[in-house]
Scaffold this motif. Sequence first.
Motif, mmCIF file in Angstrom:
data_model
loop_
_atom_site.group_PDB
_atom_site.id
_atom_site.type_symbol
_atom_site.label_atom_id
_atom_site.label_comp_id
_atom_site.label_asym_id
_atom_site.label_seq_id
_atom_site.Cartn_x
_atom_site.Cartn_y
_atom_site.Cartn_z
ATOM 1 N N SER A 182 57.552 23.161 8.177
ATOM 2 C CA SER A 182 58.509 23.213 9.274
ATOM 3 C C SER A 182 59.908 23.569 8.781
ATOM 4 O O SER A 182 60.240 23.368 7.615
ATOM 5 C CB SER A 182 58.555 21.873 10.004
ATOM 6 N N ILE A 183 60.702 24.100 9.692
ATOM 7 C CA ILE A 183 62.119 24.324 9.444
ATOM 8 C C ILE A 183 62.816 22.993 9.676
ATOM 9 O O ILE A 183 62.567 22.325 10.685
ATOM 10 C CB ILE A 183 62.688 25.388 10.399
ATOM 11 N N THR A 184 63.665 22.583 8.752
ATOM 12 C CA THR A 184 64.385 21.323 8.917
ATOM 13 C C THR A 184 65.829 21.596 9.323
ATOM 14 O O THR A 184 66.446 22.566 8.870
ATOM 15 C CB THR A 184 64.366 20.487 7.622
ATOM 16 N N ILE A 185 66.324 20.735 10.199
ATOM 17 C CA ILE A 185 67.668 20.868 10.742
ATOM 18 C C ILE A 185 68.348 19.513 10.620
ATOM 19 O O ILE A 185 67.951 18.556 11.293
ATOM 20 C CB ILE A 185 67.623 21.298 12.216
ATOM 21 N N PRO A 186 69.335 19.401 9.745
ATOM 22 C CA PRO A 186 69.988 18.100 9.602
ATOM 23 C C PRO A 186 70.881 17.793 10.812
ATOM 24 O O PRO A 186 71.472 18.696 11.406
ATOM 25 C CB PRO A 186 70.830 18.253 8.335
ATOM 26 N N VAL A 187 70.933 16.521 11.155
ATOM 27 C CA VAL A 187 71.837 16.034 12.195
ATOM 28 C C VAL A 187 72.960 15.308 11.461
ATOM 29 O O VAL A 187 72.700 14.381 10.697
ATOM 30 C CB VAL A 187 71.108 15.083 13.164
ATOM 31 N N LEU A 188 74.186 15.779 11.676
ATOM 32 C CA LEU A 188 75.329 15.256 10.939
ATOM 33 C C LEU A 188 76.209 14.396 11.838
ATOM 34 O O LEU A 188 76.312 14.649 13.037
ATOM 35 C CB LEU A 188 76.165 16.406 10.386
ATOM 36 N N ASP A 189 76.853 13.401 11.230
ATOM 37 C CA ASP A 189 77.825 12.614 11.979
ATOM 38 C C ASP A 189 79.186 13.307 11.928
ATOM 39 O O ASP A 189 79.335 14.400 11.367
ATOM 40 C CB ASP A 189 77.888 11.169 11.476
ATOM 41 N N TYR A 190 80.171 12.693 12.515
ATOM 42 C CA TYR A 190 81.520 13.246 12.591
ATOM 43 C C TYR A 190 82.089 13.597 11.220
ATOM 44 O O TYR A 190 82.865 14.525 11.075
ATOM 45 C CB TYR A 190 82.420 12.236 13.295
ATOM 46 N N PHE A 191 81.675 12.848 10.193
ATOM 47 C CA PHE A 191 82.195 13.045 8.840
ATOM 48 C C PHE A 191 81.353 14.021 8.011
ATOM 49 O O PHE A 191 81.614 14.217 6.829
ATOM 50 C CB PHE A 191 82.301 11.703 8.118
ATOM 51 N N GLY A 192 80.324 14.612 8.613
ATOM 52 C CA GLY A 192 79.484 15.571 7.911
ATOM 53 C C GLY A 192 78.366 14.956 7.110
ATOM 54 O O GLY A 192 77.720 15.634 6.326
ATOM 55 N N ARG A 193 78.116 13.654 7.318
ATOM 56 C CA ARG A 193 77.018 12.981 6.611
ATOM 57 C C ARG A 193 75.725 13.155 7.403
ATOM 58 O O ARG A 193 75.721 13.109 8.631
ATOM 59 C CB ARG A 193 77.322 11.497 6.449
ATOM 60 N N VAL A 194 74.634 13.333 6.669
ATOM 61 C CA VAL A 194 73.324 13.477 7.307
ATOM 62 C C VAL A 194 72.887 12.113 7.822
ATOM 63 O O VAL A 194 72.803 11.152 7.060
ATOM 64 C CB VAL A 194 72.281 14.040 6.319
ATOM 65 N N VAL A 195 72.617 12.036 9.134
ATOM 66 C CA VAL A 195 72.168 10.774 9.727
ATOM 67 C C VAL A 195 70.741 10.856 10.252
ATOM 68 O O VAL A 195 70.117 9.837 10.540
ATOM 69 C CB VAL A 195 73.116 10.313 10.855
ATOM 70 N N SER A 196 70.211 12.075 10.353
ATOM 71 C CA SER A 196 68.846 12.268 10.821
ATOM 72 C C SER A 196 68.421 13.689 10.475
ATOM 73 O O SER A 196 69.243 14.512 10.080
ATOM 74 C CB SER A 196 68.764 12.048 12.336
ATOM 75 N N VAL A 197 67.143 13.965 10.643
ATOM 76 C CA VAL A 197 66.619 15.304 10.405
ATOM 77 C C VAL A 197 65.679 15.655 11.547
ATOM 78 O O VAL A 197 64.826 14.853 11.926
ATOM 79 C CB VAL A 197 65.859 15.397 9.064
ATOM 80 N N ASP A 228 73.944 31.907 9.333
ATOM 81 C CA ASP A 228 73.489 30.816 10.207
ATOM 82 C C ASP A 228 72.766 29.737 9.397
ATOM 83 O O ASP A 228 72.966 28.539 9.620
ATOM 84 C CB ASP A 228 72.537 31.335 11.291
ATOM 85 N N ILE A 229 71.917 30.175 8.469
ATOM 86 C CA ILE A 229 71.175 29.240 7.623
ATOM 87 C C ILE A 229 72.139 28.358 6.849
ATOM 88 O O ILE A 229 71.965 27.135 6.775
ATOM 89 C CB ILE A 229 70.221 29.998 6.679
ATOM 90 N N GLU A 230 73.172 28.972 6.302
ATOM 91 C CA GLU A 230 74.169 28.221 5.536
ATOM 92 C C GLU A 230 74.993 27.305 6.443
ATOM 93 O O GLU A 230 75.184 26.123 6.140
ATOM 94 C CB GLU A 230 75.089 29.204 4.798
ATOM 95 N N LEU A 231 75.461 27.841 7.562
ATOM 96 C CA LEU A 231 76.302 27.070 8.478
ATOM 97 C C LEU A 231 75.590 25.829 9.004
ATOM 98 O O LEU A 231 76.151 24.735 9.032
ATOM 99 C CB LEU A 231 76.749 27.947 9.651
ATOM 100 N N PHE A 232 74.327 25.991 9.401
ATOM 101 C CA PHE A 232 73.577 24.886 9.986
ATOM 102 C C PHE A 232 72.741 24.117 8.964
ATOM 103 O O PHE A 232 72.019 23.197 9.316
ATOM 104 C CB PHE A 232 72.708 25.395 11.134
#
Length: 82
Positions: free
Chosen positions: A54-69, A34-38
Amino acid sequence: MSTLEDFCRDSRKALSHSPVALDYLRGRGVTDEDIELFQLGYAGKEQSWVPSHSITIPVLDYFGRVVSVSANLLDGAEPKYY
């Protein structure tokens, strides 16, 4: 590579060196897969632009680019919104 992508890469590395953060995740049933997948990470107290410890969770766009955290605080503090 963007600054957000750099941050996420560094926070993933930091998670592997944080027993407290790993215990927090494992205590909630989060597996290594799960850690790797997300692409979960950890922001230590030295971070200034996201809530620290804190635990950080990247928010990705359709192309897999990080657009927010997004971040989940570990110390029980009240949520902070930016």
